[in-house]
Write an enzyme that holds these catalytic residues in place. Structure first.
Site, PDB file in Angstrom:
ATOM      1  N   ARG A 170      13.427   5.059  52.751  1.00  0.00           N
ATOM      2  CA  ARG A 170      14.023   3.831  52.793  1.00  0.00           C
ATOM      3  C   ARG A 170      13.187   2.704  53.232  1.00  0.00           C
ATOM      4  O   ARG A 170      12.339   3.066  54.314  1.00  0.00           O
ATOM      5  CB  ARG A 170      15.346   4.041  53.486  1.00  0.00           C
ATOM      6  CG  ARG A 170      16.295   4.992  53.211  1.00  0.00           C
ATOM      7  CD  ARG A 170      17.601   5.015  53.972  1.00  0.00           C
ATOM      8  NE  ARG A 170      18.782   5.926  53.462  1.00  0.00           N
ATOM      9  CZ  ARG A 170      18.819   7.136  54.049  1.00  0.00           C
ATOM     10  NH1 ARG A 170      17.791   7.498  55.087  1.00  0.00           N
ATOM     11  NH2 ARG A 170      19.737   8.062  53.695  1.00  0.00           N
ATOM     12  N   TYR A 225      20.345  12.771  41.168  1.00  0.00           N
ATOM     13  CA  TYR A 225      19.157  12.899  40.385  1.00  0.00           C
ATOM     14  C   TYR A 225      19.098  14.027  39.464  1.00  0.00           C
ATOM     15  O   TYR A 225      18.179  13.739  38.595  1.00  0.00           O
ATOM     16  CB  TYR A 225      18.185  13.466  41.305  1.00  0.00           C
ATOM     17  CG  TYR A 225      17.959  12.065  42.229  1.00  0.00           C
ATOM     18  CD1 TYR A 225      17.280  10.919  42.108  1.00  0.00           C
ATOM     19  CD2 TYR A 225      18.235  12.132  43.765  1.00  0.00           C
ATOM     20  CE1 TYR A 225      17.374   9.713  42.833  1.00  0.00           C
ATOM     21  CE2 TYR A 225      18.109  11.342  44.634  1.00  0.00           C
ATOM     22  CZ  TYR A 225      17.652   9.883  44.322  1.00  0.00           C
ATOM     23  OH  TYR A 225      17.507   8.924  45.108  1.00  0.00           O
TER      24      TYR A 225
END
Length: 305
Positions: free
Chosen positions: A148, A279
């Site tokens: 992140r 995903y």
């Protein structure tokens, strides 16, 4: 208990008991403040311990007139947590949010880049300047470690354990994890640290911080966003790309190349495997190819019993 006291106590709980980051705490506070403002203005100042389901339904109806379903769901989740806290601390016996359903949401798939697109963006960096070499190391780390942007900006020299092949990352709620760092990413980080970072002359208190700006202080989130967007445009890509896109691409490419999803979960720092499973929905064609390549009955010639 009035709303001001409830908000103060709840903030202490989120910071001390839950260990949440400042941005998360601010978001939860804002959700409760919106409810408090509505009740004080429209429902004769109903206090938190007297708030009932009908009060919340009236608030939700008002919110629903201006916000999209996803934003509504986030606010309701925040309020559910607030009333859970009141029950946990024995201020209330019930959570009035229990029977209120959040709006139905479709699964939002994250945006990703192909390997070729990532190469184009990184290739657009002018590495003849110290800032360019720093930006190169930043993007290689974002993509190579799946971080992140807040985790990237918090990296310190003392978090790098190259001999062991890991970096120590501080994620949401100040939770720490070790993420593998490839030899290629190590190479770009070493180049930055040894030949480029000294040009930025770390200011007082920033001596251990990895990525610095020209004044020797930490980079801002907005600066990293601006760097990524500028390079995307210079690469000729007409896509909405953010630092988080590199994180999504990291996970997607690992999964596509056969990585175990639980290993990806650990590297991304997801508490729940369901967060990582998004995903698996990104490349259905690849999943079909896996079945056709490896399933024992892929040829359609199995003997019928």
């Amino acid at each position: 208990m009035n709303w001001k006291q409830a908000l103060t106590d709840y903030t202490h709980y989120l910071r001390l008991e839950r260990g949440l980051a400042r941005n998360s705490i601010a978001s939860y506070r804002q959700d409760v403040q919106k409810l408090a403002a509505f009740l004080e203005g429209e429902r004769e100042g109903v206090p938190p311990l007297k708030t009932q389901r009908e009060d919340l339904e009236a608030f939700i109806h008002t919110v629903g007139e201006t916000l999209q379903a996803r934003s509504q769901a986030r606010i309701l989740s925040g309020l559910r947590g607030f009333f859970d806290y009141l029950v946990f601390e024995n201020y209330r016996e019930d959570n009035p949010m229990e029977l209120i359903e959040s709006p139905k949401l479709g699964r939002k798939l994250p945006d990703t880049l192909s390997v070729e697109e990532i190469d184009l963006i990184i290739g657009a960096i002018d590495r003849s300047t110290p800032e360019g070499e720093r930006n190169h190391a930043i993007l290689e780390t974002l993509y190579g470690c799946g971080l992140r942007v807040s985790e990237l900006l918090g990296l310190r020299l003392s978090d790098l354990f190259f001999e062991e092949g890991f970096i120590k990352v501080t994620g949401k709620g100040n939770k720490q994890r070790f993420v593998p760092v490839s030899p290629a990413t190590q190479k770009y980080l070493r180049l930055y640290m040894l030949e480029v970072r000294p040009h930025f002359r770390p200011g007082k208190g920033y001596e251990d911080l990895l990525f610095l700006n020209r004044r020797g202080k930490g980079l801002s989130r907005n600066m990293v966003f601006t760097i990524v967007q500028r390079l995307t445009a210079e690469a000729g890509l007409r896509k909405k790309v953010s630092p988080h896109t590199f994180r999504h691409s990291f996970a997607t490419h690992l999964l596509k190349n056969g990585a175990d999803i639980r290993a990806i979960q650990q590297m991304l720092g997801h508490e729940s495997i369901t967060t990582t499973e998004v995903y698996m929905h990104l490349d259905r064609q690849h999943l079909s190819e896996v079945v056709n390549a490896f399933h024992p009955r892929r040829e359609g010639d199995a003997t019928t019993p």
